[in-house]
Every structure is written in structure tokens, then in C-alpha cells.
Design an enzyme around this catalytic site. Structure first.
Site, PDB file in Angstrom:
ATOM      1  N   CYS A  83       0.876  -1.179   0.000  1.00  0.00           N
ATOM      2  CA  CYS A  83       0.000   0.000   0.000  1.00  0.00           C
ATOM      3  C   CYS A  83       0.906   1.220   0.000  1.00  0.00           C
ATOM      4  CB  CYS A  83      -0.905  -0.003   1.226  1.00  0.00           C
ATOM      5  SG  CYS A  83      -1.840   1.541   1.444  1.00  0.00           S
ATOM      6  N   LYS A 110     -11.233  -0.276  -6.223  1.00  0.00           N
ATOM      7  CA  LYS A 110     -11.496  -0.832  -4.897  1.00  0.00           C
ATOM      8  C   LYS A 110     -12.867  -1.495  -4.822  1.00  0.00           C
ATOM      9  CE  LYS A 110      -8.324   1.723  -1.889  1.00  0.00           C
ATOM     10  NZ  LYS A 110      -7.678   0.551  -1.280  1.00  0.00           N
TER      11      LYS A 110
END
Length: 478
Positions: free
Chosen positions: A321, A407
């Protein structure tokens, strides 16, 4: 004074384990007092204890018991493990692979004892269980240099009764009948010109002295193993490299990163691949929401996740991330293993392969952009970093967080169009290298050395690909 903590895995033959414990104490007191030694005997009820180990015995439960007891000893601070069980030494290597402390090789101790007493080519009489004989344990250690002989079927049956019978050695029996059964097996081996008799049951150590009084030179394996353990230099075993992964930030990017580690590993079989342990924790608070709007701080959750990976034996930690790396400087001082810094690896890769003259465009969350974590690293490397204007940055955020964003599980359609528009804007602004600076973005556009954007050609850089390659390098350097 040197300090060591030796642990004994008991319970496989309860009395034999206790006998080894006593002989360790005696040997230490007699000649090794210069070392401060601590001894631990870990013994639990084991349902297979006392069961006759026949040729076709299933030893899965025994393996699991040895492994679990070994783990418990290590958790209690043991640095060296003794395993007084010949049957368990058949699979000692399997256990050793999964334990961080060395499991001392009882057969190596016996080999050294033999080598010091008789020449290669001599005949060794072996008194062991049907299981150990069938598994070829003694052949593995002695077959190349010595001749091995075993009792006849009748005497072997008597030997098994002497150890495993209702009045046998495993339950503390050592009456005249038991001694007679052991003596008969020994005498038969001596009649076959055995130069030395070797025990293949640790229980035989409890009657070795009595056998010797009868003129039978039967080695006491527990004395041999105890002395071997005391003389053995403490060693640090190197467990296979294990990569810890902070997962769930986001979930799809975690799976993508693991696939990239696998694809970058030069493996020809399953066993060549890298051990990975993943803490898939989607409940870590949103990093972008914290950086932009001051919402829940993810720092504690990230550190807690990394600590669990550390406790599980990870040698290094990867966080697939980009935005999360804004919090890495805060948590790294509290960890004993390194977080492989994806952003530093990415900027280093760009500098090495594309130099410092080409402007670099950043496609990332607004949190990553606002944190300036990429800017700081790029500035230190001498790279010029470009970011989208507000309108195109909103397109990047929509491609990531929108209703049809990555997402939400989309990789084509609207999210791709939005990302391509932002990429084209950076290319028009002069960027020649584009960093896909959110780990979900490579699910839409993969890494590519020459990617056409209208009249421009740019390089697309995938930080998770760079991170995966670096983690593989660390594993092979371990």
C-alpha cells in the site's frame, strides 16, 4: 560464564526421558561446571507412548507431538533440544526444518561413539524396533562403513516384548524375564561376531549397566547423548526466509502482490518458493482518510499487524500500500525486522533504469500526494516529480474509490478511462515515467516499459512489482 538452556522432549518413552535428564545432571556436575546450564524436561501425555512400534506403525501423531513439544520448549527459552527417541530420529530432519533451535542428532552422537571404538568394516549388532529397522535409520548412519546385523525373528519378537510388553522397560519393568529377553538378543548378535552392540531403544540405557555386568558390551545411549549435548557447541539455526505481508490495504492488491512474488521467484517446484505469512486486516483504518480529513489514525493498527507478523517469524515485512508508507517511519523503530520500503525501492529503480533527467509523474491517492512521501524520496534521489492538477487528481481518486473504481472490484470501463485521462495529462505535462502509486492501479494498467498515450510514450512503473522483486532478492540473500 557461558549460559545454555537444554530442553528434553519427554513423554515418548517417559522413563527413558527421565533417565536422560538424570544423566545430563550427573555428567554436568562431574565435568562441565564451567558452563551455566539450565535443563528443562517437557513431558505431556502422549497416547502413542507404550505402543509397540511395528514395521507399519503410523507415526503422524508422534511427529506432531514432537513438533508441538519442541515449540513449547523454544517458547520457554530453550536454545538446544534433545530428542531421546530413536523412532523420532527417523523424521528428525522434518522437525528440524520447522524449529528455530537445533534438535541434537542422537544418531550422530552414536556414530562418534562407534568411530572412536572400532574400525570401518566392523560388524555392528543393532537392537531396535521393527519400525526403526524397516525405516533404515541405522543404515543411513552406518551402512556405508560398517556391516549391520539384527536379531533373528524369534529374538526380535522377544526384544519387542522386553521393551513394550505389559512388564516391559517402558513401564518400568526390569525383572529377570525382561533381562533374559534382552540378553538372548544380545548373545545371538555376539554369536554372529558383532564387534559392538548398539541400542536402538532409549529404554535399553536403563539396563545397560546390568548387561555390562553380564559381559555384554551394550552402549548406554543416554550417557552418550548427554555427553554429546554437553560438549556440543551452541549453534544458531537459520530458519528459511519468511516474508510477512500486511494485507487488506487493499485486499485485491495483497493477492496481486503475492502473485508477483511467486512469478518473480526462480522456482522449479513448490519447495523453491518463499514462505509468506499474511495478516489480512482490512479493518486497518483508511490511510487516505486520515491524511486528508484527520479520520481514524491507522498507526497503531499497522504496528499491531506488523508485530503479529514479527512474532510469527517474519524476517522482513512488505506493505503493498503506497499511502501506508507515510506511517512507516513512525512504526519502524518499534520493530526488530525491517519494513521493505516500497517507495524507496521504486524511486531507486527509476533512478537506476531511467536516470534523473526524465520527469516522473505520480498517479496516487490524494493522501499519498498530500503526505509528500514520494516527493521527499524523489527529491533526495534528484528526480523531478509531477502530480496531476486538481481536476485530474479527482479522476485518479474516482478510478480508485468511485462506485465503479478499482477498490469496488472494477478494472475496466469507467475507472480505466479516468486513469488514462490522468496519465495522459501527466504525459502532456512532460512526464516520461509514470508511477502507478496506488497498489490497485496496476490491476488496471500493468507495468510497461513503453506505453502509448496519444502522441506520447511513457514507462509505467508498478511499485508492487518492484517490491516483489526486492523481497525475492532478500529471500535468496538470506
Amino acid at each position: 560464564m557461558n549460559k545454555r538452556t537444554l530442553g528434553i522432549i519427554g513423554g515418548l518413552g517417559a522413563l527413558a526421558g527421565a533417565d536422560l535428564f538424570g544423566k545430563l545432571l550427573k555428567a554436568h556436575t562431574a565435568g562441565h561446571a564451567e558452563t551455566e546450564l539450565h535443563f528443562l524436561l517437557e513431558q505431556h501425555p502422549f497416547r502413542g507412548a507404550g505402543t509397540s512400534l511395528e514395521q507399519d506403525s503410523n507415526v503422524i501423531a508422534r511427529k506432531l507431538y514432537v513438533f508441538e513439544t519442541g515449540r513449547t520448549l523454544i517458547q520457554r527459552g530453550v536454545d538446544t533440544i534433545l530428542l531421546p527417541c530413536f523412532a523420532s530420529h527417523v523424521f528428525r530432519d522434518e522437525i528440524q526444518t520447522e524449529l528455530e533451535a537445533p534438535v541434537l542428532d542422537m544418531m550422530d552422537a552414536l556414530s562418534q561413539y562407534v568411530a572412536a571404538r572400532i574400525a570401518p568394516g566392523s560388524r555392528l549388532g543393532v537392537l531396535t524396533s521393527d519400525y526403526v529397522r524397516h525405516a533404515g535409520l541405522f543404515e543411513r548412519y552406518f551402512g556405508e562403513h560398517y556391516q549391520l546385523i539384527y536379531p533373528s525373528s524369534l529374538e526380535q519378537e522377544g526384544l519387542m516384548e522386553a521393551v513394550y510388553g505389559t512388564r516391559g522397560l517402558q513401564v518400568g519393568g526390569a525383572d529377570k524375564a525382561v533381562i533374559e529377553l534382552v540378553s538372548r538378543a544380545c548373545h545371538q548378535l555376539q554369536e554372529q561376531q558383532a564387534d559392538l552392540l548398539l541400542p536402538g531403544f532409549t529404554e535399553l540405557a536403563m539396563v545397560a549397566a546390568e548387561m555390562q555386568r553380564f559381559g555384554i558390551a551394550l552402549a548406554d545411549i543416554n550417557e552418550i547423548y548427554a555427553e554429546y549435548a554437553l560438549l556440543h557447541q551452541r549453534e544458531v539455526t537459520s530458519a528459511p526466509f519468511k516474508l510477512g505481508i500486511v494485507g487488506g490495504v487493499g485486499p485485491a492488491a495483497t493477492v496481486d502482490f503475492m502473485n508477483k512474488v511467486i512469478h518473480n521467484t526462480p522456482a522449479t517446484r513448490d519447495q523453491d518458493h518463499i514462505k509468506m505469512v499474511v495478516e489480512q486486516n482490512p479493518q486497518i483504518p483508511d490511510r487516505t482518510a486520515n491524511l486528508l480529513r484527520g479520520e481514524t489514525d491507522p498507526t497503531v493498527a499497522m504496528l499491531s499487524t506488523c508485530k503479529r507478523l514479527e512474532a510469527d517469524g517474519a524476517h522482513a515485512i512488505a506493505i503493498p500500500c503506497n499511502t501506508a508508507h507515510a506511517f512507516v517511519p513512525s512504526i519502524q523503530p518499534y520493530l526488530s525486522v525491517p519494513v521493505v520500503h516500497m517507495l524507496e525501492e521504486t524511486i531507486g529503480y527509476i533512478r537506476k533504469h531511467y536516470g534523473t533527467a526524465r520527469p516522473v509523474g505520480l498517479l496516487a491517492t490524494s493522501g499519498t500526494v498530500q503526505s509528500r512521501v514520494y516527493h521527499t524520496i524523489a527529491d533526495a534521489a534528484g528526480l523531478t516529480l509531477l502530480i496531476p492538477d486538481p481536476t485530474h487528481q479527482n479522476l485518479v481518486m474516482e478510478a480508485i474509490y468511485g462506485e465503479q473504481g478499482v477498490k469496488a472490484g472494477y478494472t475496466t470501463g469507467r475507472c480505466k478511462e479516468e486513469l488514462l485521462a490522468a496519465a495522459a495529462h501527466l504525459a502532456d505535462s512532460g512526464a516520461q515515467v509514470l508511477v502507478l502509486g496506488c497498489t490497485e492501479l496496476p490491476l488496471i494498467l500493468p507495468q510497461c516499459e513503453r506505453f502509448k498515450l496519444g502522441d506520447s510514450t511513457v514507462a509505467l512503473i508498478d511499485p508492487t512489482e518492484i517490491l516483489a522483486r526486492r523481497c525475492v532478492e532478500l529471500a535468496y540473500a538470506h
